[in-house]
Design a protein around this motif. Structure first.
Motif, PDB file in Angstrom:
ATOM      1  N   ARG B  33      80.894  41.599  52.170  1.00 21.66           N
ATOM      2  CA  ARG B  33      80.435  42.948  51.799  1.00 21.66           C
ATOM      3  C   ARG B  33      78.967  42.899  51.404  1.00 21.66           C
ATOM      4  O   ARG B  33      78.546  42.010  50.647  1.00 21.66           O
ATOM      5  CB  ARG B  33      81.274  43.490  50.632  1.00 21.66           C
ATOM      6  CG  ARG B  33      82.752  43.478  50.933  1.00 21.66           C
ATOM      7  CD  ARG B  33      83.548  43.897  49.713  1.00 21.66           C
ATOM      8  NE  ARG B  33      83.470  45.333  49.477  1.00 21.66           N
ATOM      9  CZ  ARG B  33      84.040  45.940  48.435  1.00 21.66           C
ATOM     10  NH1 ARG B  33      84.682  45.237  47.525  1.00 21.66           N
ATOM     11  NH2 ARG B  33      83.954  47.237  48.298  1.00 21.66           N
ATOM     12  N   SER B  35      76.001  43.570  49.250  1.00 19.02           N
ATOM     13  CA  SER B  35      75.970  43.761  47.806  1.00 19.02           C
ATOM     14  C   SER B  35      74.533  43.772  47.311  1.00 19.02           C
ATOM     15  O   SER B  35      73.639  43.184  47.904  1.00 19.02           O
ATOM     16  CB  SER B  35      76.745  42.639  47.103  1.00 19.02           C
ATOM     17  OG  SER B  35      78.080  42.583  47.578  1.00 19.02           O
ATOM     18  N   TRP B 131      76.151  41.075  41.031  1.00 19.32           N
ATOM     19  CA  TRP B 131      76.137  41.642  42.377  1.00 19.32           C
ATOM     20  C   TRP B 131      77.208  42.719  42.487  1.00 19.32           C
ATOM     21  O   TRP B 131      78.333  42.529  42.049  1.00 19.32           O
ATOM     22  CB  TRP B 131      76.397  40.564  43.424  1.00 19.32           C
ATOM     23  CG  TRP B 131      75.333  39.509  43.484  1.00 19.32           C
ATOM     24  CD1 TRP B 131      75.384  38.266  42.923  1.00 19.32           C
ATOM     25  CD2 TRP B 131      74.062  39.600  44.113  1.00 19.32           C
ATOM     26  NE1 TRP B 131      74.222  37.574  43.175  1.00 19.32           N
ATOM     27  CE2 TRP B 131      73.391  38.372  43.915  1.00 19.32           C
ATOM     28  CE3 TRP B 131      73.418  40.600  44.852  1.00 19.32           C
ATOM     29  CZ2 TRP B 131      72.111  38.119  44.415  1.00 19.32           C
ATOM     30  CZ3 TRP B 131      72.148  40.339  45.350  1.00 19.32           C
ATOM     31  CH2 TRP B 131      71.513  39.118  45.131  1.00 19.32           C
ATOM     32  N   VAL B 132      76.861  43.823  43.088  1.00 14.06           N
ATOM     33  CA  VAL B 132      77.772  44.953  43.249  1.00 14.06           C
ATOM     34  C   VAL B 132      77.778  45.382  44.715  1.00 14.06           C
ATOM     35  O   VAL B 132      76.708  45.554  45.311  1.00 14.06           O
ATOM     36  CB  VAL B 132      77.310  46.145  42.371  1.00 14.06           C
ATOM     37  CG1 VAL B 132      78.207  47.355  42.581  1.00 14.06           C
ATOM     38  CG2 VAL B 132      77.264  45.740  40.915  1.00 14.06           C
ATOM     39  N   PRO B 133      78.966  45.542  45.323  1.00 12.35           N
ATOM     40  CA  PRO B 133      79.008  46.081  46.695  1.00 12.35           C
ATOM     41  C   PRO B 133      78.270  47.421  46.744  1.00 12.35           C
ATOM     42  O   PRO B 133      78.437  48.255  45.848  1.00 12.35           O
ATOM     43  CB  PRO B 133      80.509  46.241  46.964  1.00 12.35           C
ATOM     44  CG  PRO B 133      81.160  45.247  46.060  1.00 12.35           C
ATOM     45  CD  PRO B 133      80.301  45.195  44.830  1.00 12.35           C
TER      46      PRO B 133
END
Lengths: 249, 249
Positions: B33, B35, B131-133
């Motif tokens: 994904r 991110s 980290w964030v999608p």
DNA sequence: GGAATAGTGTCTCTTAGACATTATCAG
DNA sequence: CTGATAATGTCTAAGAGACACTATTCC
């Protein structure tokens, strides 16, 4: 929350004062040649050199600052229709220490596409500004050679996949005039027949007005159909520049 | 020439003090994904909201400031090889009055493409970063939603005509891994066979190492050949995104 | 008439993309 | 064996570009 706590841990010796300016790469086509608006510098540093128009940012958006500087240097007034058809977009920001020998200056550069504008001689500020064919625009002040080069590359690339070539023409134009815009910006002649068919095949690029020019070309030829800009914001498929095999590496 | 005459005609009430910062849109691919690196804000305004990492520009280039901020937030050290493979480019500059409620802040945004980096938990500053999608990165502080959206669009466009997808992989990769990068960034599955042939047909995009993976895929399949990035800086012909007929107007 | 331009037709080569096929490996 | 993936082959439609051609207008 006040500014003091925002600047908590802020040591002025670590973070010297920074000035923010805008510089404008204003492009137009005059006598079939791609030209850029330059101003003659009267003061040090770079006195006598030419530079891109620009100045400090006030209490306004960055884009408004760029448009204001452009208006001041051309002597044209924003809102009076003169600058209505100008396309303005942010180019890049230049902030290397030392790019201005006096102090730290971060400059946000803008790129402007304009239909043929009058030579700026009217206003007081504008007296020292004029259009220069881009191939003659060398040895500019500060890092403006680099900014101009970046602006030209952006302009050339944008013509490929956006309909911005119409920003260089009047509200109505012929396919031949549009082709001359591409030729001037790209610096290459284009095949008239293929260009014609290609432009009409891209959905939304141009739409016919139903009219034709009143006369034929200056050196002969039939009357040409007139078009205006369509509603497309991206050209699909794109008009790619003639392939340079070696521009890739 | 001194600063005083540079500021000739400079009225501090016309030109309020401006702070210059950098913000970084750092992208990587984790678990397939796309991110983005975000930090949790502890202070007003937007306390509790997430924001892009960033900070004041010091006596350094803008790019150096961006890399420094990225290093501080990830806990990685520049020059130690960790951040060597990170691709960094300037995105755009955001300077609307009021974008920061405390004072006039002009922020130069940078876009970073990184191969999969460790979750930043080590350093002190980095403890509040993760980290964030990208589809879960909403309601960011300031105008960071807009900056992130601009960064994503730039990243998606860049994959089309540059080999930057390789900045998301390790130094050696399979065509399948490269395809997963494109799928993650574009958010669409790509036809494996056509993608494979297309990548190999673009001169300079990838070059074979002569080696293959030691094992097949986790769910079966033969060993794949390994490649490294080639010397092309532009992809010609480009890998175009699957056509959205309606993304044009 | 001669030259230049607008606009269209034709042909070839390249590419995108859909789909099929074979080989290889994990479980 | 079954299912998934790697890699290649085949076919079609679209587009780029070279070239030719006709019609129209200026000088």
């Amino acid at each position: 929350m006040d500014e003091a706590s925002f600047l908590e841990g802020y040591d002025p010796s670590d973070y010297p004062a920074v000035a923010v300016t805008v510089d404008v790469v204003a492009l137009t086509i005059r006598d079939g040649r791609l030209s850029v608006l330059l101003v003659e510098r009267g003061e040090q540093p770079f006195a006598g050199h030419r530079a891109l128009p620009g100045g400090f940012v006030r209490e306004e958006t960055l884009g408004e600052a760029a448009l204001r500087e452009l208006a001041e240097e051309t002597g044209l007034t924003p809102g009076a229709g003169d600058l209505e058809r100008v396309h303005l977009e942010q180019l890049q920001t230049y902030g290397n220490p030392g790019r201005d020998p006096r102090m730290r200056v971060v400059s946000v550069a803008y790129l402007a596409f304009a239909p043929s504008l009058p030579e700026p001689t009217a206003g007081s500020d504008a007296a020292r500004a004029y259009w220069v064919p881009v191939e003659e625009a060398k040895d500019l002040a500060f890092d403006h050679d680099e900014i101009l080069a970046d602006g030209l590359e952006r302009a050339r690339a944008k013509l490929e996949y956006t309909p911005l070539a119409t920003a260089f023409t009047g509200p109505e134009f012929t396919i031949g005039e549009l082709r001359q815009v591409y030729a001037a910006v790209w610096g290459e002649e284009l095949h008239a027949g293929n260009f014609h068919r290609k432009v009409l095949s891209v959905p939304g690029f141009v739409e016919s007005t139903g009219e034709t020019t009143a006369k034929g070309g200056e050196r002969g030829g039939p009357r040409a159909k007139l078009y205006r800009a369509g509603d497309a914001r991206l050209l699909h498929p794109a008009l790619l520049r003639p392939t340079r095999e070696d521009r890739v590496r």
